[in-house]
Design a protein around this motif. Sequence first.
Motif, PDB file in Angstrom:
ATOM      1  N   ALA A   1       0.840  -1.202   0.000  1.00 23.02           N
ATOM      2  CA  ALA A   1       0.000   0.000   0.000  1.00 23.02           C
ATOM      3  C   ALA A   1       0.872   1.248   0.000  1.00 23.02           C
ATOM      4  CB  ALA A   1      -0.930  -0.005   1.210  1.00 23.02           C
ATOM      5  N   ASP A   2       1.961   1.194   0.745  1.00 20.97           N
ATOM      6  CA  ASP A   2       2.911   2.310   0.796  1.00 20.97           C
ATOM      7  C   ASP A   2       3.460   2.616  -0.591  1.00 20.97           C
ATOM      8  OD1 ASP A   2       5.789   3.379   0.945  1.00 20.97           O
ATOM      9  OD2 ASP A   2       5.107   3.704   2.999  1.00 20.97           O
ATOM     10  N   THR A   3       3.867   1.569  -1.309  1.00 22.68           N
ATOM     11  CA  THR A   3       4.420   1.736  -2.655  1.00 22.68           C
ATOM     12  C   THR A   3       3.399   2.368  -3.597  1.00 22.68           C
ATOM     13  OG1 THR A   3       5.850  -0.186  -2.336  1.00 22.68           O
ATOM     14  CG2 THR A   3       5.475   0.546  -4.609  1.00 22.68           C
ATOM     15  N   ILE A   4       2.157   1.894  -3.496  1.00 24.02           N
ATOM     16  CA  ILE A   4       1.094   2.437  -4.356  1.00 24.02           C
ATOM     17  C   ILE A   4       0.889   3.927  -4.078  1.00 24.02           C
ATOM     18  CG2 ILE A   4      -1.396   2.390  -4.818  1.00 24.02           C
ATOM     19  CD1 ILE A   4      -1.276  -0.648  -4.319  1.00 24.02           C
ATOM     20  N   CYS A   5       0.856   4.281  -2.785  1.00 23.83           N
ATOM     21  CA  CYS A   5       0.632   5.685  -2.415  1.00 23.83           C
ATOM     22  C   CYS A   5       1.771   6.580  -2.891  1.00 23.83           C
ATOM     23  CB  CYS A   5       0.475   5.807  -0.909  1.00 23.83           C
ATOM     24  SG  CYS A   5      -1.094   5.171  -0.306  1.00 23.83           S
ATOM     25  N   LEU A  42      -0.064   8.652   5.726  1.00 24.34           N
ATOM     26  CA  LEU A  42      -0.137   8.851   7.176  1.00 24.34           C
ATOM     27  C   LEU A  42      -0.892   7.703   7.848  1.00 24.34           C
ATOM     28  CD1 LEU A  42      -0.883  12.681   7.368  1.00 24.34           C
ATOM     29  CD2 LEU A  42       1.272  11.542   7.936  1.00 24.34           C
ATOM     30  N   SER A  43      -1.978   7.247   7.200  1.00 19.70           N
ATOM     31  CA  SER A  43      -2.751   6.118   7.739  1.00 19.70           C
ATOM     32  C   SER A  43      -1.908   4.844   7.748  1.00 19.70           C
ATOM     33  CB  SER A  43      -4.016   5.904   6.901  1.00 19.70           C
ATOM     34  OG  SER A  43      -4.822   7.052   6.909  1.00 19.70           O
ATOM     35  N   ILE A  44      -1.111   4.666   6.695  1.00 20.02           N
ATOM     36  CA  ILE A  44      -0.264   3.474   6.611  1.00 20.02           C
ATOM     37  C   ILE A  44       0.805   3.504   7.688  1.00 20.02           C
ATOM     38  CG2 ILE A  44       1.364   2.210   5.136  1.00 20.02           C
ATOM     39  CD1 ILE A  44      -0.232   3.285   2.730  1.00 20.02           C
ATOM     40  N   TYR A  45       1.415   4.672   7.903  1.00 16.31           N
ATOM     41  CA  TYR A  45       2.408   4.797   8.967  1.00 16.31           C
ATOM     42  C   TYR A  45       1.787   4.467  10.330  1.00 16.31           C
ATOM     43  CZ  TYR A  45       6.029   6.984   6.051  1.00 16.31           C
ATOM     44  OH  TYR A  45       6.998   7.219   5.121  1.00 16.31           O
ATOM     45  N   LYS A  46       0.578   4.943  10.542  1.00 16.80           N
ATOM     46  CA  LYS A  46      -0.112   4.686  11.813  1.00 16.80           C
ATOM     47  C   LYS A  46      -0.287   3.187  12.041  1.00 16.80           C
ATOM     48  CE  LYS A  46      -4.444   5.596  14.242  1.00 16.80           C
ATOM     49  NZ  LYS A  46      -5.805   6.186  14.156  1.00 16.80           N
ATOM     50  N   GLU A  47      -0.705   2.469  10.982  1.00 17.93           N
ATOM     51  CA  GLU A  47      -0.878   1.015  11.088  1.00 17.93           C
ATOM     52  C   GLU A  47       0.462   0.318  11.328  1.00 17.93           C
ATOM     53  OE1 GLU A  47      -3.652  -0.676  11.224  1.00 17.93           O
ATOM     54  OE2 GLU A  47      -4.859   1.146  10.995  1.00 17.93           O
ATOM     55  N   ARG A  48       1.506   0.800  10.672  1.00 17.69           N
ATOM     56  CA  ARG A  48       2.840   0.213  10.865  1.00 17.69           C
ATOM     57  C   ARG A  48       3.313   0.359  12.312  1.00 17.69           C
ATOM     58  NH1 ARG A  48       6.312   2.359   5.725  1.00 17.69           N
ATOM     59  NH2 ARG A  48       6.131   0.535   4.375  1.00 17.69           N
ATOM     60  N   GLU A  84      12.006   0.116  15.911  1.00 15.62           N
ATOM     61  CA  GLU A  84      11.502   0.282  14.534  1.00 15.62           C
ATOM     62  C   GLU A  84      10.226   1.132  14.535  1.00 15.62           C
ATOM     63  OE1 GLU A  84      11.279  -3.331  12.224  1.00 15.62           O
ATOM     64  OE2 GLU A  84      12.832  -4.247  13.465  1.00 15.62           O
ATOM     65  N   ALA A  85       9.395   0.911  15.542  1.00 16.57           N
ATOM     66  CA  ALA A  85       8.157   1.699  15.639  1.00 16.57           C
ATOM     67  C   ALA A  85       8.482   3.179  15.807  1.00 16.57           C
ATOM     68  CB  ALA A  85       7.310   1.213  16.808  1.00 16.57           C
ATOM     69  N   LEU A  86       9.521   3.467  16.595  1.00 24.79           N
ATOM     70  CA  LEU A  86       9.930   4.859  16.804  1.00 24.79           C
ATOM     71  C   LEU A  86      10.434   5.480  15.497  1.00 24.79           C
ATOM     72  CD1 LEU A  86      10.468   7.261  18.657  1.00 24.79           C
ATOM     73  CD2 LEU A  86      12.711   6.245  19.204  1.00 24.79           C
ATOM     74  N   GLU A  87      11.200   4.710  14.726  1.00 25.41           N
ATOM     75  CA  GLU A  87      11.708   5.201  13.437  1.00 25.41           C
ATOM     76  C   GLU A  87      10.555   5.547  12.491  1.00 25.41           C
ATOM     77  OE1 GLU A  87      14.246   2.137  12.040  1.00 25.41           O
ATOM     78  OE2 GLU A  87      15.901   2.615  13.425  1.00 25.41           O
ATOM     79  N   VAL A  88       9.534   4.671  12.455  1.00 22.41           N
ATOM     80  CA  VAL A  88       8.368   4.931  11.601  1.00 22.41           C
ATOM     81  C   VAL A  88       7.606   6.159  12.113  1.00 22.41           C
ATOM     82  CG1 VAL A  88       6.183   4.011  10.749  1.00 22.41           C
ATOM     83  CG2 VAL A  88       8.160   2.507  10.947  1.00 22.41           C
ATOM     84  N   ALA A  89       7.532   6.298  13.441  1.00 22.77           N
ATOM     85  CA  ALA A  89       6.839   7.463  14.018  1.00 22.77           C
ATOM     86  C   ALA A  89       7.536   8.756  13.615  1.00 22.77           C
ATOM     87  CB  ALA A  89       6.796   7.330  15.540  1.00 22.77           C
ATOM     88  N   LYS A 105       6.675   9.432  10.098  1.00 19.37           N
ATOM     89  CA  LYS A 105       5.295   9.925  10.043  1.00 19.37           C
ATOM     90  C   LYS A 105       5.239  11.409  10.390  1.00 19.37           C
ATOM     91  CE  LYS A 105       0.706   9.049  12.036  1.00 19.37           C
ATOM     92  NZ  LYS A 105       0.501  10.280  12.802  1.00 19.37           N
ATOM     93  N   GLN A 106       6.003  11.805  11.422  1.00 18.44           N
ATOM     94  CA  GLN A 106       6.001  13.208  11.826  1.00 18.44           C
ATOM     95  C   GLN A 106       6.616  14.096  10.748  1.00 18.44           C
ATOM     96  OE1 GLN A 106       4.470  14.390  14.595  1.00 18.44           O
ATOM     97  NE2 GLN A 106       4.863  16.383  13.625  1.00 18.44           N
ATOM     98  N   ILE A 107       7.682  13.596  10.111  1.00 20.33           N
ATOM     99  CA  ILE A 107       8.323  14.359   9.015  1.00 20.33           C
ATOM    100  C   ILE A 107       7.338  14.559   7.872  1.00 20.33           C
ATOM    101  CG2 ILE A 107      10.110  14.273   7.235  1.00 20.33           C
ATOM    102  CD1 ILE A 107      11.892  12.821   9.299  1.00 20.33           C
ATOM    103  N   LEU A 108       6.621  13.475   7.533  1.00 13.33           N
ATOM    104  CA  LEU A 108       5.629  13.564   6.451  1.00 13.33           C
ATOM    105  C   LEU A 108       4.510  14.526   6.835  1.00 13.33           C
ATOM    106  CD1 LEU A 108       4.413  12.646   3.759  1.00 13.33           C
ATOM    107  CD2 LEU A 108       3.386  10.714   4.970  1.00 13.33           C
TER     108      LEU A 108
END
Length: 431
Positions: free
Chosen positions: A304-308, A318-324, A336-341, A344-347
């Motif tokens: 889904a990330d690639t498609i977006c 943002l929704s995908i990051y939240k699920e991750r 890893e969760a912190l890295e994704v967070a 997400k904040q940068i985005l």
Amino acid sequence: MKSVHLLFFILFMPISLLGQSGINDLINKLKVAGNDSEKISAYEKLIMHYAVKNPDSSEYYGNLGIAYAREKNYLKGEARINTQLGRIDESQGRVVLAKKHMAHALQIFKALNYPMGIAEVNGDLGTIEANKGNYDTAIVYFITAIKGHKEINDYKGLMVTASNLGSLYLQHEDTINAAKYLLLAEETSKKTPVIDQTISLYNTIAIMYDISGNKEKALEYFLNNLKLSDKPGFVTSHIECLLYLGEYFHNGGDKEKALFYLEEGLKKARENNIPEMQANILVNIAQIIKSNKPELAMEYLNKADTICRNTQNRSFLLSIYKERIELLANQGKYKEALEVAIQKQILNDSLYSIGKARDLACITSAFQLETNEQIKKLGTLSRHNITQRNELIIIAIFLIVAILVLLFFYRKTIRLNKETLFHKKQLEEIN
């Protein structure tokens, strides 16, 4: 069920799925258009064709259409193009310009006393205000539009506007008013052919019943919609029905049926190359399987990330990051969760900056548009003043000449009178 969303400009159905031959046909129709109405219709179709995939091209043809309408002094055509451009602007987040285009169109339609245009633009303005969160203002626009559609027996317009207003009430958990307008839309839909908006309306009614606790009635609507949309020309609506059924069964605890409908929807979205719906369904599937198949769920989220990213749909990212983040945290992978967070904040910050820049650009564009209109009005006023001045000069010259002529004859009359008196006196002396 997930929260109800307003339909996307429900009277505005882009034909972006047309192939290259479709665009060639549209351009050819533009060239061979025999009158002003046909020409504007061709411009409108070109605008709709590019609405989703290439908004810049939509704006290009829109500006050409406005220029043509103004050259021909075709006010109705100018208003129609402004309406389309306003819809494009709103879909791209350019709210300031969207409202400006709509206000200009509404002004023209009112001057022409064209009820259909007035009703449609009021509905569009309602959608814009609803998406901005201006609840009360949106309701006023929608009710005005509904009244206008009723007065001219425009059943399609009445159906979609009542559906939008019902959806808005449902979003704010006002089920009484939601039912009032959604059922009005449903009754009106019986007087029009089935279109995508009809199926979206029935899905919204199903959601209303589901929220109200009438699960059986909701399922009945969802299944009927699935059958109703299973025909050529309704691919997107059919996938939407499959997605809603997946959510319905997931919320009801039946994961097996939920996955069946979602996977069927994913298959059809892939077959018909609809990337946005693919990403949506992949995230929904990941939510269902994340507890017992976390690796597979992450794989779906990555797809889904690639498609977006390919479709530049950053908001859905943002929704995908939240699920991750949630998935990684549940697995104990906090680093890893912190890295994704952080990503997400940068985005999120990036989207905020882009939004601010876009708003500034919109205000600048709107100011430039208004300035150009004012310059045009000043030019017209200047020409009008020059014409008036020339007319006054001509009248003044005419009056001066007339006075001189009258003065000439007046003095001549006095001289003749004096000569007459002199001759009369001479005759009297001779007598």
